[in-house]
Write an enzyme that holds these catalytic residues in place. Structure first.
Site, mmCIF file in Angstrom:
data_model
loop_
_atom_site.group_PDB
_atom_site.id
_atom_site.type_symbol
_atom_site.label_atom_id
_atom_site.label_comp_id
_atom_site.label_asym_id
_atom_site.label_seq_id
_atom_site.Cartn_x
_atom_site.Cartn_y
_atom_site.Cartn_z
ATOM 1 N N LYS A 173 0.853 -1.197 0.000
ATOM 2 C CA LYS A 173 0.000 0.000 0.000
ATOM 3 C C LYS A 173 0.879 1.233 0.000
ATOM 4 C CE LYS A 173 -3.853 2.231 0.374
ATOM 5 N NZ LYS A 173 -3.437 2.911 -0.882
ATOM 6 N N GLN A 229 7.056 4.154 4.059
ATOM 7 C CA GLN A 229 5.646 3.779 4.031
ATOM 8 C C GLN A 229 5.403 2.504 4.845
ATOM 9 O OE1 GLN A 229 3.686 5.883 1.657
ATOM 10 N NE2 GLN A 229 1.994 5.238 2.933
ATOM 11 N N LYS A 287 5.200 3.601 8.430
ATOM 12 C CA LYS A 287 4.047 4.497 8.573
ATOM 13 C C LYS A 287 2.759 3.675 8.604
ATOM 14 C CE LYS A 287 3.866 7.811 5.485
ATOM 15 N NZ LYS A 287 3.502 8.778 4.426
ATOM 16 N N LYS A 305 5.580 1.968 -2.925
ATOM 17 C CA LYS A 305 5.517 3.296 -3.546
ATOM 18 C C LYS A 305 5.838 3.149 -5.015
ATOM 19 C CE LYS A 305 4.625 7.466 -2.144
ATOM 20 N NZ LYS A 305 3.953 7.942 -0.922
ATOM 21 N N GLY A 320 -2.787 8.185 -4.409
ATOM 22 C CA GLY A 320 -2.132 9.369 -4.959
ATOM 23 C C GLY A 320 -0.898 9.761 -4.176
ATOM 24 N N ASP A 321 -0.157 10.664 -4.721
ATOM 25 C CA ASP A 321 0.964 11.350 -4.087
ATOM 26 C C ASP A 321 1.167 12.608 -4.936
ATOM 27 O OD1 ASP A 321 3.165 10.666 -1.880
ATOM 28 O OD2 ASP A 321 4.262 11.563 -3.533
ATOM 29 N N THR A 327 -4.718 13.755 5.254
ATOM 30 C CA THR A 327 -3.314 13.945 5.637
ATOM 31 C C THR A 327 -3.152 15.249 6.423
ATOM 32 O OG1 THR A 327 -2.771 12.849 3.559
ATOM 33 C CG2 THR A 327 -0.949 13.779 4.801
ATOM 34 N N SER A 347 -6.941 5.970 3.661
ATOM 35 C CA SER A 347 -6.909 5.027 2.533
ATOM 36 C C SER A 347 -7.271 3.626 3.022
ATOM 37 C CB SER A 347 -5.509 4.985 1.903
ATOM 38 O OG SER A 347 -5.352 6.004 0.947
HETATM 39 O O1 2IT Z 1 2.800 9.279 1.512
HETATM 40 C C1 2IT Z 1 1.682 8.772 1.707
HETATM 41 O O2 2IT Z 1 1.384 8.262 2.782
HETATM 42 C C2 2IT Z 1 0.726 8.804 0.602
HETATM 43 N N1 2IT Z 1 1.052 9.337 -0.453
HETATM 44 C C3 2IT Z 1 -0.613 8.167 0.740
HETATM 45 C C4 2IT Z 1 -0.546 6.726 0.445
HETATM 46 C C5 2IT Z 1 -1.879 6.029 0.430
HETATM 47 O O3 2IT Z 1 -1.856 4.837 0.086
HETATM 48 O O4 2IT Z 1 -2.910 6.635 0.720
#
Ligand code: 2IT
Length: 448
Positions: A92, A113, A116, A128, A167-168, A211, A380
């Site tokens: 993810k 990630q 996190k 990612k 997204g990012d 976020t 998410s």
């Molecule tokens: O950096 C991040 O945590 C994101 N871009 C979101 C990643 C997500 O899967 O929602």
């Protein structure tokens, strides 16, 4: 300097192998620093070669994206997906479209990630991806054509129980819509393979805000625990006028803080009366950069085209929400000198390692992005749940869950910091708490 010989040995070999990946090595160095107080207490880390394994992505998919621009010219971009760790759930993490996307950046983001996502408490592994495609100045048709070509390769490497992108930077609901639409067409299944989808396509209420709001909820926990205080009257500066910065500014203002400076690609706007967010929102409807236009209606504000100058403004709390490595040591020193006492990262790794160490050594309350910006991926995760259950929660339900998750992350990180370092060092605490669950799952699943 690392105390543990085991960590020293693994770090030496990783840094030799990936010496051309500076962002990835920066993330690894910070993580290993935090592991130093843990490895001696957990001999299984060395015995089962956990560090050797955790720094290597389980899989990296690299591919070419060929597409045709509006003038009929054939364009070629490079793309990849780094599937870093699936010990605690399906891969993810977001997809980034930006000209500087490369393996080092995708790896640092995928590595961060992993921890996190673990901190959110939800079952999500780390990944990612991205492409060195610049969406700026592209027509809607070019964006769609690019997204479809990108997905014509990636569709076979994703799935709701396999890898769930979002997204990012450079990838929002529009791009997700085009990618999701193409995936659906090819595999002929409607499922939660993407998150941060548009609402009509099965997106979650509260995901666009998540976020930025999460950054403020995390900051609230810090203020409460460390100062028995709240946002009221605090002077805040926020870099980056993407979704994260906007939403953080709006939530901080709602909670009683005064956002006195913000920045975007055009520069920094400093307004001691508090930034007029309604005006910025209005301007952003017709402009891609807005800060340079703010003074037209607020002549008392100060505009500086140097984006770094934001860190020279006197404030209580700084929230770097733009991109990696935007606060260098020099800016960290300026912030501390000007009385800033709290830094909450909204972007991924916006503070360089020496600047991070400087903040911590100077007693600044410092929240690392992998803890404080986890609200995005947390919602998410909630979007995945809603899609799997074929239901939709209200904004209030999602927001309440987000608040609870952010409070949980703060507690986990602070408890781990106390237990393993005897301090409130949230960098160490977040790395340790995030790692422990992934580590436990890796032990349970054997040497794969
Ligand atoms: O950096 C991040 O945590 C994101 N871009 C979101 C990643 C997500 O899967 O929602």
């Amino acid at each position: 300097m690392l105390k543990s010989q085991y960590l020293q040995k693994v770090y030496a070999s990783v840094s030799q192998r990936y010496k051309d990946q500076p962002e990835f090595m920066q993330a690894v160095e910070e993580f290993f620093d935090s592991m130093d107080s843990l490895v001696e207490k957990e001999p299984n880390i060395e015995k089962f070669a956990i560090m050797e394994r955790i720094v290597e992505p389980e899989r990296t998919i690299k591919f070419r994206v060929t597409w045709t621009d509006d003038s009929g010219k054939i364009q070629v971009n490079r793309a990849m997906r780094v599937q870093f760790n699936s010990a605690i759930g399906p891969y993810k993490g977001g997809i980034r479209f930006a000209p500087n996307v490369n393996e080092s950046i995708c790896k640092f983001l995928g590595f961060e990630q992993t921890f996190k996502n673990s901190l959110t408490g939800l079952p999500m592994g780390g990944a990612k991806g991205g492409a060195d495609f610049d969406p700026n100045g592209k027509s809607d048709n070019e964006i769609m054509t690019f997204c479809q070509s990108f997905m014509s390769e990636l569709y076979q490497h994703v799935g709701p129980n396999y890898d769930v992108p979002a997204g990012d930077f450079g990838v929002g609901a529009r791009e997700i819509g085009y990618m999701f639409g193409f995936y659906k067409k090819i595999v002929n299944q409607w499922n939660g393979v993407f998150t941060s989808k548009g609402l009509a396509s099965g997106g979650s209420l509260g995901r666009p805000e998540a976020t930025g709001y999460g950054v403020c909820y995390f900051a609230q926990e810090m203020l409460k625990a460390y100062r028995n205080d709240g946002f009221k009257g605090k002077r805040i500066i926020i870099s980056g006028a993407g979704k994260v910065g906007w939403m953080a500014a709006s939530k901080a203002t709602e909670l009683g803080a005064k956002v006195i400076a913000m920045s975007d690609f055009s520069g920094v706007i400093h307004d001691e009366n508090g930034i007029d967010l309604d005006l910025l929102l209005e301007l952003s409807k017709t402009n891609t950069v807005v800060m340079d236009k703010y003074r037209n209606t607020h002549p008392e504000a100060i505009f500086n085209p140097d984006t770094k100058s934001i860190w020279n403004i006197k404030c209580d709390i700084a929230m770097p929400c733009a991109t990696q490595n935007e606060i260098y040591l020099e800016s960290a020193k300026a912030l501390v000198e000007n009385g800033c006492w709290m830094v909450v990262e909204g972007a991924n790794m916006p503070t360089t390692l020496d600047a991070t160490r400087y903040f911590i050594d100077h007693g600044i309350l410092f929240a690392p992005g992998k803890a404080s910006n986890a609200g995005g991926v947390a919602v998410s995760g909630l979007e995945m749940t809603q899609n799997a259950m074929h239901i939709g929660w209200t904004f209030a339900e999602v927001d309440a869950k987000l608040k609870e998750i952010m409070a949980g992350i703060f507690k986990k990180a602070d408890d781990a910091a106390m237990k393993y370092t005897g301090t409130h060092n949230l960098v160490a605490g977040a790395n340790i708490a995030g790692f422990l669950k992934v580590y436990q799952a890796m032990l349970e699943q054997g040497t794969l």
